[in-house]
Design a protein around this motif. Structure first.
Motif, short mmCIF file in Angstrom:
data_model
loop_
_atom_site.label_atom_id
_atom_site.label_comp_id
_atom_site.label_asym_id
_atom_site.label_seq_id
_atom_site.Cartn_x
_atom_site.Cartn_y
_atom_site.Cartn_z
N LEU A 60 37.07 -29.84 36.63
CA LEU A 60 36.88 -28.42 36.33
C LEU A 60 36.58 -28.13 34.86
N GLU A 63 44.20 -30.43 43.30
CA GLU A 63 43.87 -29.42 44.31
C GLU A 63 44.44 -28.05 43.97
N ARG A 90 42.35 -26.45 41.22
CA ARG A 90 41.14 -25.86 41.82
C ARG A 90 41.47 -24.56 42.54
N GLN A 91 42.58 -24.56 43.26
CA GLN A 91 43.00 -23.37 44.00
C GLN A 91 43.24 -22.20 43.05
N LEU A 138 41.91 -21.68 40.01
CA LEU A 138 40.65 -21.16 39.46
C LEU A 138 39.88 -20.37 40.50
N GLU A 139 39.81 -20.88 41.72
CA GLU A 139 39.09 -20.17 42.78
C GLU A 139 39.71 -18.81 43.06
N ALA A 140 41.03 -18.74 43.08
CA ALA A 140 41.70 -17.46 43.33
C ALA A 140 41.38 -16.46 42.23
N GLN A 183 38.70 -16.48 40.20
CA GLN A 183 37.28 -16.12 40.24
C GLN A 183 37.00 -15.11 41.35
N GLN A 184 37.77 -15.17 42.41
CA GLN A 184 37.55 -14.27 43.56
C GLN A 184 38.33 -12.97 43.46
#
Length: 238
Positions: free
Chosen positions: A41, A114, A117-118, A120-122, A124-125
Motif C-alpha cells: 500500500l 489484510e 488494506r481493510q 484504507l478501503e473503508a 476511501q469509501q
C-alpha cells in the motif's frame, strides 16, 4: 500515494530497548515493517527514531530513515500525533505529498496486511470520515469492573454489576496497531478518537499491548500459538 510512519524511540523505561529487542526470531519493529511492505500500500515506509541503532535495524528490514527525530520530539511525554505529523511534513517538503498516511506502531507483531488494506478501503469509501484505526472488544463486560478499596472491593459501576453479560453493551478499545488518515486530517486538529473515525475490528487473539515484561511473555506465547503456527503451515504448504 500513501505513506507509512513507524514511530520508534530509542528509550523505553519498562522494557529497555523494546522496539528492537528480539521477539521470537527477529527484532520487534521488523514485524511492523514487514507487514507494511507485504500490504503493497505504501510508496514510503518511514521509521521516525532518535536512535542510530533503531535506524540501522529499520533499514536492514527495508524501511527508510531519512531523518533523525528532533530532541524535542524524543522524550517520553510527547504524544504520537506530533511525531507522526513531523514525518508527514518532512515527506511533503522533501519527497512527495501523500494522499493517505498510516501511523503503525513498532510494537505490533500481530499486525496483518489484510487489516491495513481493510482500513484504507473503508476510509476511501467513506468521504465523511477522516481516520480509520484498529480496535478490538474487551473480553469481559467493562460495566462489571471492580476496584480495590480499603482492603476490600467496590463496583466501579454499581448500577450494572448484577446485570447479565448479554444485557450489557459490548465495549471496545484501541488495539494499538495502525491509524490511517488523510494527510489533511492528520495535519488538522481533528481528533482520532471521535465520530470522525472508522473502527477496524480485529479478533482479540491478534491483539496484545506490550508495555511490561508480563505483556511480552504473553505476546510471545500468543504469537507462537496463533501466528507462528499459521506461518509454519503456509511455508510447509499445508
Amino acid at each position: 500515494m500513501n505513506l507509512a510512519i513507524i514511530p520508534a524511540r530509542g528509550g523505553s523505561k519498562r522494557i529497555p530497548g523494546k522496539n528492537i529487542r528480539r521477539f521470537c526470531d527477529k527484532p520487534l519493529i521488523a514485524y511492523s515493517i514487514e507487514a507494511a511492505k507485504e500490504s503493497g500500500l505504501f510508496e514510503k515506509i518511514i521509521v521516525s527514531t532518535d536512535s542510530e541503532e533503531v535506524a540501522s535495524i529499520a533499514k536492514e528490514f527495508g524501511a527508510d530513515v531519512p531523518f533523525m527525530r528532533p530532541e524535542h520530539l524524543s522524550n517520553d511525554i510527547v504524544g504520537t500525533r506530533p511525531v507522526t505529523n513531523h514525518a508527514i511534513e518532512y515527506c511533503i517538503e522533501n519527497m512527495f505529498e501523500p494522499e493517505y498516511c498510516c501511523c503503525i506502531y513498532a510494537t505490533a507483531p500481530f499486525l496483518q496486511p489484510e487489516y491495513l488494506r481493510q482500513g484504507l478501503e473503508a476510509l476511501q469509501q467513506s468521504p465523511d470520515k477522516q481516520f480509520a484505526f484498529s480496535v478490538t472488544s474487551f473480553p469481559f463486560p467493562v460495566q462489571r469492573a471492580i476496584k480495590l478499596q480499603d482492603g476490600g472491593v467496590e463496583a466501579m459501576y454499581p448500577n450494572d454489576i448484577w446485570k447479565r453479560s448479554q444485557d450489557l453493551e459490548e465495549a471496545y478499545h484501541d488495539a494499538g496497531q495502525f491509524y490511517w488518515g488523510s494527510t489533511k486530517a492528520y495535519l488538522s486538529d481533528e481528533p482520532i478518537f471521535s465520530k470522525a473515525s472508522i473502527p477496524v475490528v480485529l479478533p482479540r487473539h491478534l491483539v496484545q499491548d506490550i508495555d511490561t515484561h508480563e505483556d511480552w511473555v504473553r505476546a510471545e506465547l500468543m504469537y507462537k500459538a496463533y501466528v507462528g503456527d499459521k506461518a509454519d503451515k503456509h511455508k510447509a504448504g499445508v
